[in-house]
Motif scaffolding. Structure first.
Motif, PDB file in Angstrom:
ATOM      1  N   ARG A 267       0.820  -1.211   0.000  1.00  0.00           N
ATOM      2  CA  ARG A 267       0.000   0.000   0.000  1.00  0.00           C
ATOM      3  C   ARG A 267       0.858   1.266   0.000  1.00  0.00           C
ATOM      4  N   LYS A 268       2.029   1.200   0.634  1.00  0.00           N
ATOM      5  CA  LYS A 268       2.844   2.392   0.773  1.00  0.00           C
ATOM      6  C   LYS A 268       3.484   2.817  -0.544  1.00  0.00           C
ATOM      7  N   ASN A 269       4.224   1.900  -1.168  1.00  0.00           N
ATOM      8  CA  ASN A 269       4.945   2.276  -2.378  1.00  0.00           C
ATOM      9  C   ASN A 269       4.376   1.658  -3.653  1.00  0.00           C
ATOM     10  N   GLY A 270       3.333   0.844  -3.516  1.00  0.00           N
ATOM     11  CA  GLY A 270       2.708   0.243  -4.689  1.00  0.00           C
ATOM     12  C   GLY A 270       3.537  -0.815  -5.357  1.00  0.00           C
ATOM     13  N   GLY A 271       4.586  -1.307  -4.678  1.00  0.00           N
ATOM     14  CA  GLY A 271       5.421  -2.336  -5.263  1.00  0.00           C
ATOM     15  C   GLY A 271       4.828  -3.727  -5.102  1.00  0.00           C
ATOM     16  N   VAL A 272       5.233  -4.616  -5.989  1.00  0.00           N
ATOM     17  CA  VAL A 272       4.740  -5.988  -5.962  1.00  0.00           C
ATOM     18  C   VAL A 272       5.542  -6.790  -4.946  1.00  0.00           C
ATOM     19  N   GLY A 273       4.853  -7.450  -4.029  1.00  0.00           N
ATOM     20  CA  GLY A 273       5.511  -8.248  -3.012  1.00  0.00           C
ATOM     21  C   GLY A 273       5.752  -9.668  -3.480  1.00  0.00           C
ATOM     22  N   ALA A 274       6.275 -10.481  -2.575  1.00  0.00           N
ATOM     23  CA  ALA A 274       6.549 -11.885  -2.892  1.00  0.00           C
ATOM     24  C   ALA A 274       5.435 -12.804  -2.428  1.00  0.00           C
ATOM     25  N   GLU A 275       4.506 -12.283  -1.583  1.00  0.00           N
ATOM     26  CA  GLU A 275       3.485 -13.139  -0.988  1.00  0.00           C
ATOM     27  C   GLU A 275       2.359 -13.441  -1.970  1.00  0.00           C
ATOM     28  N   ARG A 276       1.916 -14.679  -1.945  1.00  0.00           N
ATOM     29  CA  ARG A 276       0.778 -15.099  -2.764  1.00  0.00           C
ATOM     30  C   ARG A 276      -0.508 -14.536  -2.165  1.00  0.00           C
ATOM     31  N   LEU A 277      -1.422 -14.107  -3.027  1.00  0.00           N
ATOM     32  CA  LEU A 277      -2.736 -13.675  -2.561  1.00  0.00           C
ATOM     33  C   LEU A 277      -3.513 -14.866  -2.023  1.00  0.00           C
ATOM     34  N   THR A 278      -4.442 -14.621  -1.112  1.00  0.00           N
ATOM     35  CA  THR A 278      -5.330 -15.672  -0.633  1.00  0.00           C
ATOM     36  C   THR A 278      -6.569 -15.744  -1.518  1.00  0.00           C
ATOM     37  N   ASP A 279      -7.277 -16.865  -1.424  1.00  0.00           N
ATOM     38  CA  ASP A 279      -8.469 -17.022  -2.261  1.00  0.00           C
ATOM     39  C   ASP A 279      -9.579 -16.055  -1.873  1.00  0.00           C
ATOM     40  N   LYS A 280      -9.518 -15.510  -0.653  1.00  0.00           N
ATOM     41  CA  LYS A 280     -10.527 -14.537  -0.249  1.00  0.00           C
ATOM     42  C   LYS A 280     -10.456 -13.277  -1.099  1.00  0.00           C
ATOM     43  N   HIS A 281      -9.276 -12.963  -1.609  1.00  0.00           N
ATOM     44  CA  HIS A 281      -9.144 -11.783  -2.461  1.00  0.00           C
ATOM     45  C   HIS A 281     -10.008 -11.921  -3.712  1.00  0.00           C
ATOM     46  N   VAL A 282     -10.074 -13.133  -4.255  1.00  0.00           N
ATOM     47  CA  VAL A 282     -10.877 -13.350  -5.465  1.00  0.00           C
ATOM     48  C   VAL A 282     -12.347 -13.090  -5.174  1.00  0.00           C
ATOM     49  N   ALA A 283     -12.841 -13.614  -4.052  1.00  0.00           N
ATOM     50  CA  ALA A 283     -14.248 -13.423  -3.703  1.00  0.00           C
ATOM     51  C   ALA A 283     -14.563 -11.945  -3.520  1.00  0.00           C
ATOM     52  N   ARG A 284     -13.690 -11.227  -2.798  1.00  0.00           N
ATOM     53  CA  ARG A 284     -13.922  -9.792  -2.577  1.00  0.00           C
ATOM     54  C   ARG A 284     -13.842  -9.017  -3.885  1.00  0.00           C
ATOM     55  N   LEU A 285     -12.918  -9.411  -4.747  1.00  0.00           N
ATOM     56  CA  LEU A 285     -12.760  -8.736  -6.035  1.00  0.00           C
ATOM     57  C   LEU A 285     -14.000  -8.891  -6.904  1.00  0.00           C
ATOM     58  N   VAL A 286     -14.527 -10.099  -6.997  1.00  0.00           N
ATOM     59  CA  VAL A 286     -15.731 -10.333  -7.794  1.00  0.00           C
ATOM     60  C   VAL A 286     -16.905  -9.535  -7.238  1.00  0.00           C
ATOM     61  N   GLN A 287     -17.091  -9.567  -5.940  1.00  0.00           N
ATOM     62  CA  GLN A 287     -18.201  -8.834  -5.326  1.00  0.00           C
ATOM     63  C   GLN A 287     -18.074  -7.330  -5.563  1.00  0.00           C
ATOM     64  N   LYS A 288     -16.885  -6.784  -5.330  1.00  0.00           N
ATOM     65  CA  LYS A 288     -16.672  -5.339  -5.457  1.00  0.00           C
ATOM     66  C   LYS A 288     -16.900  -4.854  -6.889  1.00  0.00           C
ATOM     67  N   THR A 289     -16.308  -5.550  -7.861  1.00  0.00           N
ATOM     68  CA  THR A 289     -16.418  -5.096  -9.244  1.00  0.00           C
ATOM     69  C   THR A 289     -17.818  -5.335  -9.812  1.00  0.00           C
ATOM     70  N   ALA A 290     -18.475  -6.414  -9.391  1.00  0.00           N
ATOM     71  CA  ALA A 290     -19.841  -6.666  -9.864  1.00  0.00           C
ATOM     72  C   ALA A 290     -20.786  -5.569  -9.372  1.00  0.00           C
ATOM     73  N   LEU A 291     -20.637  -5.159  -8.117  1.00  0.00           N
ATOM     74  CA  LEU A 291     -21.473  -4.090  -7.584  1.00  0.00           C
ATOM     75  C   LEU A 291     -21.172  -2.774  -8.279  1.00  0.00           C
ATOM     76  N   ALA A 292     -19.870  -2.472  -8.476  1.00  0.00           N
ATOM     77  CA  ALA A 292     -19.487  -1.216  -9.117  1.00  0.00           C
ATOM     78  C   ALA A 292     -19.950  -1.154 -10.568  1.00  0.00           C
ATOM     79  N   ALA A 293     -20.003  -2.299 -11.238  1.00  0.00           N
ATOM     80  CA  ALA A 293     -20.414  -2.340 -12.640  1.00  0.00           C
ATOM     81  C   ALA A 293     -21.927  -2.395 -12.802  1.00  0.00           C
ATOM     82  N   GLY A 294     -22.670  -2.505 -11.703  1.00  0.00           N
ATOM     83  CA  GLY A 294     -24.122  -2.543 -11.776  1.00  0.00           C
ATOM     84  C   GLY A 294     -24.695  -3.863 -12.229  1.00  0.00           C
TER      85      GLY A 294
END
Length: 360
Positions: A267-294
């Motif tokens: 979040r601070k410098n916007g750089g890509v880290g080494a840690e793998r994302l968790t599967d919860k990120h996918v669920a939140r991403l789908v929900q957030k973008t679906a709502l934003a797209a109507g």
């Protein structure tokens, strides 16, 4: 005894065994066996089973019951208590109750004390609960191709947005589970927690060439819920909607060449880290973008928030792809055609009209 007899006796004696070394070896094998046993279930399932066992154990302590040996009558009482709620807890759904029973059974098997779910104190109680409280399965809304385009459009073109676009597009085109999306590596044997890897064939420049008969694509080798499978993702007709073009852009700008494919961004410098994302990120991403797209704007706001999940991408591909069912089944890695049909939201509704076929 002669010197020869002494030598003969010494040669016939078994060599001394270092029992401490053997014990250490067996202990190491025991730890490895436990690791393999835990890997028999996905991380999400294992977490749920552990939580189920903790909840069941707390209930046993409050009632003054011992967990061992397993008692079908006690388990039947527990099932009834779950449906009644109480102590500040809401009654659970039938699906949750069945999952809790599976978790309890799994833990008893690990303790070497299998629970007989066929006992009447369990089977009859569970049958009565299903009859009284059973409901049709609640399915998440499917994300169709037009929905996906709208969702991609609401994301920015910074590193985070480019990563999320690639995740949505690859998840949709591959019909992937959310754990399979974040479990991808850039190549084989690059991480301990990877669930598969990618191989890119062909060049992106050919994607817009509609005359090309075979412009390559993306091959995913995935260790999924039903075992290993290969998933082919072809190139799209436009870089703006091509899953592989989006993935290549993310890998190039994010400098992703080895290890986890989809990673956290600082979040601070916007750089890509080494840690793998968790599967919860996918669920939140789908929900957030679906709502934003109507997407499904006809639903009440509260219902819309609950309508989408990571599985919405998987269901969307299964429902959108107008090809033979066997191809969809193989692509999604389903063990049966019946499971594939559950994902095909409204695709074949009223296509077969038995009323007319019967002569009415």
């Amino acid at each position: 005894m002669t010197d020869a007899d002494s030598l003969s006796t010494a040669s016939d004696s078994p060599p001394a065994v270092d029992t401490r070394s053997v014990d250490r070896h067996l202990a190491a094998l025991g730890d490895k066996a436990r690791d393999y046993a835990r890997n028999a279930r996905s991380e999400n399932t294992q977490r749920a089973y552990d939580a189920d066992w903790r909840q069941f154990s707390r209930w046993l302590r409050r009632q003054g019951f011992d967990p061992l040996p397993p008692d079908p009558q006690t388990v039947g009482l527990y099932l009834a208590a779950c449906m009644e709620g109480g102590r500040g807890q809401e009654p659970v759904s039938v699906a949750t109750l069945e999952r809790r029973l599976s978790g309890i059974c799994w833990h008893y098997r690990q303790l070497g004390e299998p629970l007989d779910t066929g006992d009447r104190h369990i089977s009859t109680v569970l049958a009565g609960i299903r009859r009284a409280h059973g409901r049709p399965p609640v399915q998440k809304e499917a994300i169709f191709a037009d929905d996906l385009r709208a969702m991609l459009a609401v994301l920015d073109n910074d590193l985070r947005g480019l990563r999320d676009k690639a995740m949505l597009a690859i998840g949709f085109a591959g019909g992937l589970r959310r754990s399979e999306i974040v479990g991808l590596d850039c190549g084989p044997d690059q991480s301990d927690d990877g669930r598969g890897w990618i191989e890119i064939f062909g060049r992106a420049e050919t994607a817009a060439d509609e005359s090309a008969t075979n412009d390559g694509g993306l091959l995913l080798t995935i260790n999924g819920k039903t075992g290993w499978r290969e998933v082919e993702i072809g190139r799209g007709t436009s870089p703006a909607t091509c899953p592989i073009a989006m993935l290549e852009t993310w890998m190039r700008l994010g400098r992703i060449a080895h290890g986890p494919l989809f990673r956290a961004i600082a979040r601070k410098n916007g750089g890509v880290g080494a840690e793998r994302l968790t599967d919860k990120h996918v669920a939140r991403l789908v929900q957030k973008t679906a709502l934003a797209a109507g997407v499904r704007g006809d639903l009440p706001e509260g219902d819309r928030k609950l309508a989408f999940s990571g599985h919405s991408l998987r269901a969307g591909l299964a429902s959108s792809a107008q090809i033979e069912e066997a191809h969809v089944q193989r692509h999604l890695g389903h063990a049966s055609a019946e499971m594939t049909r559950r994902y095909q939201r409204k695709r074949d509704r009223f296509r077969v009209n038995l009323t007319k076929a019967a002569g009415l």
